[in-house]
Design a protein around this motif. Structure first.
Motif, mmCIF file in Angstrom:
data_model
loop_
_atom_site.group_PDB
_atom_site.id
_atom_site.type_symbol
_atom_site.label_atom_id
_atom_site.label_comp_id
_atom_site.label_asym_id
_atom_site.label_seq_id
_atom_site.Cartn_x
_atom_site.Cartn_y
_atom_site.Cartn_z
ATOM 1 N N THR A 91 -40.885 -1.236 23.974
ATOM 2 C CA THR A 91 -42.243 -0.696 23.837
ATOM 3 C C THR A 91 -42.407 0.563 24.670
ATOM 4 O O THR A 91 -43.005 1.550 24.215
ATOM 5 C CB THR A 91 -43.272 -1.755 24.270
ATOM 6 N N ALA A 92 -41.886 0.551 25.888
ATOM 7 C CA ALA A 92 -41.988 1.725 26.762
ATOM 8 C C ALA A 92 -41.266 2.926 26.161
ATOM 9 O O ALA A 92 -41.749 4.063 26.254
ATOM 10 C CB ALA A 92 -41.428 1.396 28.140
ATOM 11 N N ILE A 93 -40.122 2.686 25.534
ATOM 12 C CA ILE A 93 -39.378 3.782 24.917
ATOM 13 C C ILE A 93 -40.168 4.377 23.755
ATOM 14 O O ILE A 93 -40.234 5.602 23.588
ATOM 15 C CB ILE A 93 -37.995 3.289 24.456
ATOM 16 N N MET A 94 -40.776 3.513 22.941
ATOM 17 C CA MET A 94 -41.596 4.000 21.836
ATOM 18 C C MET A 94 -42.749 4.863 22.348
ATOM 19 O O MET A 94 -43.028 5.943 21.805
ATOM 20 C CB MET A 94 -42.157 2.823 21.037
ATOM 21 N N GLN A 142 -33.888 10.961 18.755
ATOM 22 C CA GLN A 142 -32.449 10.838 18.537
ATOM 23 C C GLN A 142 -31.726 10.416 19.811
ATOM 24 O O GLN A 142 -30.804 9.600 19.771
ATOM 25 C CB GLN A 142 -31.888 12.177 18.030
ATOM 26 N N ILE A 143 -32.162 10.963 20.965
ATOM 27 C CA ILE A 143 -31.553 10.565 22.233
ATOM 28 C C ILE A 143 -31.795 9.088 22.504
ATOM 29 O O ILE A 143 -30.887 8.350 22.913
ATOM 30 C CB ILE A 143 -32.107 11.438 23.381
ATOM 31 N N ALA A 144 -33.031 8.637 22.282
ATOM 32 C CA ALA A 144 -33.353 7.222 22.493
ATOM 33 C C ALA A 144 -32.581 6.325 21.536
ATOM 34 O O ALA A 144 -32.145 5.231 21.904
ATOM 35 C CB ALA A 144 -34.855 7.007 22.327
ATOM 36 N N LYS A 145 -32.393 6.790 20.311
ATOM 37 C CA LYS A 145 -31.674 6.003 19.314
ATOM 38 C C LYS A 145 -30.216 5.799 19.702
ATOM 39 O O LYS A 145 -29.640 4.722 19.500
ATOM 40 C CB LYS A 145 -31.771 6.696 17.951
ATOM 41 N N LYS A 146 -29.611 6.829 20.284
ATOM 42 C CA LYS A 146 -28.199 6.750 20.655
ATOM 43 C C LYS A 146 -27.976 5.999 21.965
ATOM 44 O O LYS A 146 -26.947 5.350 22.150
ATOM 45 C CB LYS A 146 -27.610 8.154 20.754
ATOM 46 N N THR A 147 -28.938 6.105 22.888
ATOM 47 C CA THR A 147 -28.746 5.517 24.220
ATOM 48 C C THR A 147 -29.296 4.111 24.349
ATOM 49 O O THR A 147 -28.733 3.285 25.068
ATOM 50 C CB THR A 147 -29.401 6.411 25.285
#
Length: 320
Positions: free
Chosen positions: A237-240, A309-314
């Motif tokens: 949730t925090a990342i979103m 994209q960074i969040a998706k990869k990490t």
């Protein structure tokens, strides 16, 4: 031969009848939901997508008597004018510095508040704290800025009165360019932290109670429970929320910045949103202001896509 192939690809009358019957069945069954969905769809079409037609004036020398379609094209002239202007780097610096201060200092506060409320055992005190922290969100921006002007007044404001009692000199918070940014940021935290904590409280409520029971059986302290149960539970949730906040890093909100702005703090309070208002509506430079606004939105889109994209990869958590 081509006509035969085209006829083969077209749906048969029986297929069309089945589709129509299926659509009628869906309408009869879910017409209330479809009508309910039509309201926000109409809102976005009318107020968000239809105005996109006017974006083309950023590439024109707009003249009201000729209209949007009749105004002559000028290419990227308005963008080049903005990039060469004396205000360009000042606006970029003020907007980015305020946005990142707000993000760095303001983003963790709802998370911290939600975790603290989640750890409270006294339900009455918990509800009281929730109510107190939620209330500032419902204060209008105009009223909130008026309250700041009263509380931070260098003559009789409660803050400067307290500073004077402690032996300090009074500070002109809204007139000092160096104090404008912390005043802007911390007032925003005070107003929105409680409201922003709601989504994290909901995320904490979705964590399985078995995890807490297992942690307590293992003898985990409250800090260890927060570190190994609460934080991992709300991390997606925090990342979103972080991705969404990064997507509006250049949009600070015009109203609050404009209301807090004066000739004394203009050095740090002039941001892109207030500048667009002044050159667009006050000076009637519609094409120029449209170009600045479009540039601002393009930067936001680039940041949103990049951070996603960074969040998706990490972290394997992303908006899409």
């Amino acid at each position: 031969m081509k006509q035969m192939e085209r006829a083969a690809t077209l749906p048969s009358p029986a297929g069309r009848n089945r589709t129509a019957a299926k659509m009628k069945k869906i309408w009869r069954r879910d017409w209330q939901l479809l009508v309910l969905c039509a309201i926000p769809i109409a809102y976005f079409l009318v107020f968000h997508y239809q105005p996109m037609y006017g974006v083309q004036i950023a590439f024109k020398n707009f003249q009201a008597n000729l209209g949007i379609a009749g105004s002559p094209w000028c290419g990227f002239e308005q963008f080049e004018r903005f990039f060469r202007s004396a205000q360009f780097w000042t606006l970029i610096r003020n907007t980015i510095s305020l946005s990142f201060m707000q993000l760095i200092l303001g983003f963790p506060m709802p998370i911290l508040l939600a975790i603290l409320l989640n750890q409270m055992k006294n339900e009455k005190y918990k509800r009281f704290v929730q109510s107190v922290t939620y209330c500032p969100h419902f204060i209008s921006t105009v009223v909130m800025v008026s309250m700041l002007s009263i509380f931070l007044s260098p003559r009789n404001g409660i803050v400067n009165t307290a500073l004077g009692a402690l032996g300090f000199e009074p500070l002109f918070f809204l007139g000092d360019p160096g104090l404008f940014r912390p005043t802007f940021v911390f007032s925003g935290i005070w107003q929105n932290a409680g409201w922003g904590a709601i989504i994290y409280i909901a995320a904490l409520a979705g964590i399985s109670p078995d995890l807490y029971e297992a942690a307590q059986v293992d003898g985990a302290s409250k800090w260890q429970i927060i570190r190994h149960v609460d934080l991992p539970g709300i991390l997606p949730t925090a990342i979103m929320m972080l991705i969404l906040d990064m997507g509006k890093i250049m949009n600070l909100g015009f109203q609050k910045a404009y209301l807090m702005q004066n000739n004394l703090n203009l050095e740090t309070s002039e941001i892109i949103a207030t500048y667009v208002y002044k050159v667009g509506l006050i000076d009637a430079q519609y094409s120029y202001s449209a170009a600045i606004g479009l540039f601002n939105n393009i930067i936001n889109i680039i940041l949103l896509v990049t951070v996603n994209q960074i969040a998706k990869k990490t972290t394997e958590s992303s908006l899409w």
